[in-house]
Scaffold this motif. Structure first.
Motif, PDB file in Angstrom:
ATOM      1  N   UNK A  24       0.762  12.274  14.939  1.00  0.00           N
ATOM      2  CA  UNK A  24       0.512  13.191  13.731  1.00  0.00           C
ATOM      3  C   UNK A  24       1.342  14.542  14.227  1.00  0.00           C
TER       4      UNK A  24
ATOM      5  N   UNK B  90      -0.129  15.628  17.549  1.00  0.00           N
ATOM      6  CA  UNK B  90      -1.529  15.039  18.016  1.00  0.00           C
ATOM      7  C   UNK B  90      -1.103  13.525  18.108  1.00  0.00           C
TER       8      UNK B  90
ATOM      9  N   UNK C 249       1.263  18.614  12.836  1.00  0.00           N
ATOM     10  CA  UNK C 249       0.529  19.731  12.075  1.00  0.00           C
ATOM     11  C   UNK C 249       1.617  20.843  12.189  1.00  0.00           C
TER      12      UNK C 249
ATOM     13  N   UNK D 134      -5.291  13.179   6.236  1.00  0.00           N
ATOM     14  CA  UNK D 134      -6.072  14.197   6.289  1.00  0.00           C
ATOM     15  C   UNK D 134      -5.939  15.159   4.883  1.00  0.00           C
ATOM     16  N   UNK D 135      -6.900  15.847   4.773  1.00  0.00           N
ATOM     17  CA  UNK D 135      -6.686  16.923   3.642  1.00  0.00           C
ATOM     18  C   UNK D 135      -6.280  18.030   4.399  1.00  0.00           C
ATOM     19  N   UNK D 136      -6.079  19.332   3.633  1.00  0.00           N
ATOM     20  CA  UNK D 136      -5.218  20.325   3.940  1.00  0.00           C
ATOM     21  C   UNK D 136      -6.272  21.184   4.963  1.00  0.00           C
ATOM     22  N   UNK D 137      -7.405  21.038   5.148  1.00  0.00           N
ATOM     23  CA  UNK D 137      -8.434  21.590   5.857  1.00  0.00           C
ATOM     24  C   UNK D 137      -8.973  23.019   5.475  1.00  0.00           C
TER      25      UNK D 137
ATOM     26  N   UNK E 290     -11.763  19.325   8.267  1.00  0.00           N
ATOM     27  CA  UNK E 290     -10.800  18.614   7.465  1.00  0.00           C
ATOM     28  C   UNK E 290     -11.580  17.140   7.189  1.00  0.00           C
TER      29      UNK E 290
ATOM     30  N   UNK F  74       2.329  21.325  15.865  1.00  0.00           N
ATOM     31  CA  UNK F  74       1.505  20.766  17.055  1.00  0.00           C
ATOM     32  C   UNK F  74       1.498  19.132  16.666  1.00  0.00           C
TER      33      UNK F  74
ATOM     34  N   UNK G  42      -5.009   7.107   9.023  1.00  0.00           N
ATOM     35  CA  UNK G  42      -6.147   8.293   8.460  1.00  0.00           C
ATOM     36  C   UNK G  42      -5.203   9.231   7.851  1.00  0.00           C
TER      37      UNK G  42
ATOM     38  N   UNK H  33      -0.014  23.859   7.432  1.00  0.00           N
ATOM     39  CA  UNK H  33      -0.016  22.474   6.936  1.00  0.00           C
ATOM     40  C   UNK H  33      -1.037  21.509   7.542  1.00  0.00           C
ATOM     41  N   UNK H  34      -1.343  20.605   6.965  1.00  0.00           N
ATOM     42  CA  UNK H  34      -2.367  19.827   7.507  1.00  0.00           C
ATOM     43  C   UNK H  34      -1.711  18.755   8.298  1.00  0.00           C
ATOM     44  N   UNK H  35      -2.299  17.809   8.765  1.00  0.00           N
ATOM     45  CA  UNK H  35      -1.733  16.743   9.622  1.00  0.00           C
ATOM     46  C   UNK H  35      -0.994  15.664   8.678  1.00  0.00           C
TER      47      UNK H  35
ATOM     48  N   UNK I 215       0.921  12.271   9.246  1.00  0.00           N
ATOM     49  CA  UNK I 215       1.182  10.815   9.977  1.00  0.00           C
ATOM     50  C   UNK I 215       2.419  10.627  10.118  1.00  0.00           C
TER      51      UNK I 215
END
Lengths: 114, 116
Positions: B36, B93, B38, A104-107, A90, B91, A102, B42-44, B46
Motif C-alpha cells: 500500500x 506499507x 499512503x 481503506x476509508x480516508x481515516x 481507518x 509511506x 482490503x 491521503x488514505x492507503x 493498494x
C-alpha cells in the motif's frame, strides 16, 4: 468498485465522553469483511475490530462495532473515551473474492482532550 | 507472535532514481503480501497484491513497470519504486496475511519515501 466512507477529518472530544465514528461501505459482494484499524503516531496500522456476521456486535479493548448489512454500516463506538484513544482510525472493507484485498476509508483523526 | 518488518524505515532519493524496499514476515508464513501507499493527506492505496506461486495483481494506476515486486518465498517480499518523482512520496506499507483467510493483515511500520 468497492468503497468505504467514514467520518472525515478531526473528531475532538473530552475524556470520558462516548465515541462514535461512522463508517458506511459499498460493495457488490454479499459477504464482506469489515475492519477497523487504529494507527497511533509513528506506528503502523493495527487491527482493532473485524466482523463478517450481520447484526452481531464485536468488541475489543473497550471499542465495539456491529455490522449492519441492511444499512451497509460498521460504526465504531466506545462508551468512554480515554486520552490514549487519540489516533487515526481507518474503516476498511474486504469484499473481493481474492481474500487479501482490503480497501481503506480516508481515516478519522480522533483527538481526546483531558 | 506474528510480526512484519520493513526496511528501510526512511529513505530519500533523487528525482528520477529508484529505490527498493523490503518486507520480512517473522513468525508466520506470508502467503499473500499487499503493498500500500499512503500519500500525504491521503488514505492507503493498494498498489498490488502478491501471492506466492501466483501472478502479482496490480491495481489501476499502478504497474509492474513502475513498481516491480518480488515475492520469492513465504517470509520475504520486496518492491522497487522505479524513476521516483514527487508524486511517489509517501509511506509504503507492506501488509502480510497468514494465508488462511482475509481476516487479518499484519502491517509493517512502513518505508517513508521522500523524493528530492
Amino acid at each position: 468498485g468497492d468503497s468505504v466512507t467514514q467520518t472525515e477529518g478531526l473528531v475532538t472530544l473530552t475524556e470520558g465522553l462516548p465515541v462514535m465514528l461512522n463508517c458506511t461501505y459499498q460493495t457488490i459482494y454479499s459477504n464482506p469483511f469489515l475492519f477497523w484499524y487504529v494507527q497511533h503516531l509513528n506506528e503502523s496500522p493495527r487491527l482493532l475490530l473485524k466482523s463478517f456476521t450481520d447484526n452481531k456486535r464485536t468488541e475489543h479493548q473497550g471499542f465495539h462495532a456491529t455490522l449492519h448489512k441492511s444499512s451497509s454500516s460498521f460504526h465504531l463506538q466506545k462508551s468512554s473515551a480515554q486520552l490514549s484513544d487519540s489516533a487515526l482510525y481507518y474503516c476498511a472493507l474486504s469484499g473481493d473474492t481474492n481474500a487479501y484485498k482490503v480497501i481503506f476509508g480516508k481515516g478519522t483523526h480522533l483527538h481526546v482532550l483531558p | 507472535g506474528a510480526l512484519v518488518y520493513q526496511y528501510p524505515r526512511r529513505t530519500i532519493c533523487k528525482s528520477g532514481t529508484s529505490m527498493r524496499m523490503e518486507c520480512q514476515a517473522v513468525g508466520f508464513q506470508a502467503t499473500s503480501v499487499a503493498w500500500y501507499r499512503q500519500s500525504p493527506q491521503k488514505t492507503f492505496e493498494l498498489i498490488a497484491l502478491s501471492t506466492v506461486n501466483s501472478a502479482i495483481k496490480y491495481e489501476q494506476n499502478f504497474t509492474q513497470e513502475k513498481f516491480p515486486i518480488s515475492h520469492p518465498n513465504l517470509s520475504f517480499s520486496s518492491m522497487t519504486v522505479l524513476n521516483a518523482y514527487l508524486e511517489d512520496r509517501g509511506l509504503y506499507l507492506c501488509g502480510a496475511s497468514l494465508g488462511q483467510s482475509n481476516e487479518r493483515l499484519f502491517f509493517g511500520h512502513g518505508t517513508k519515501l521522500s523524493v528530492l
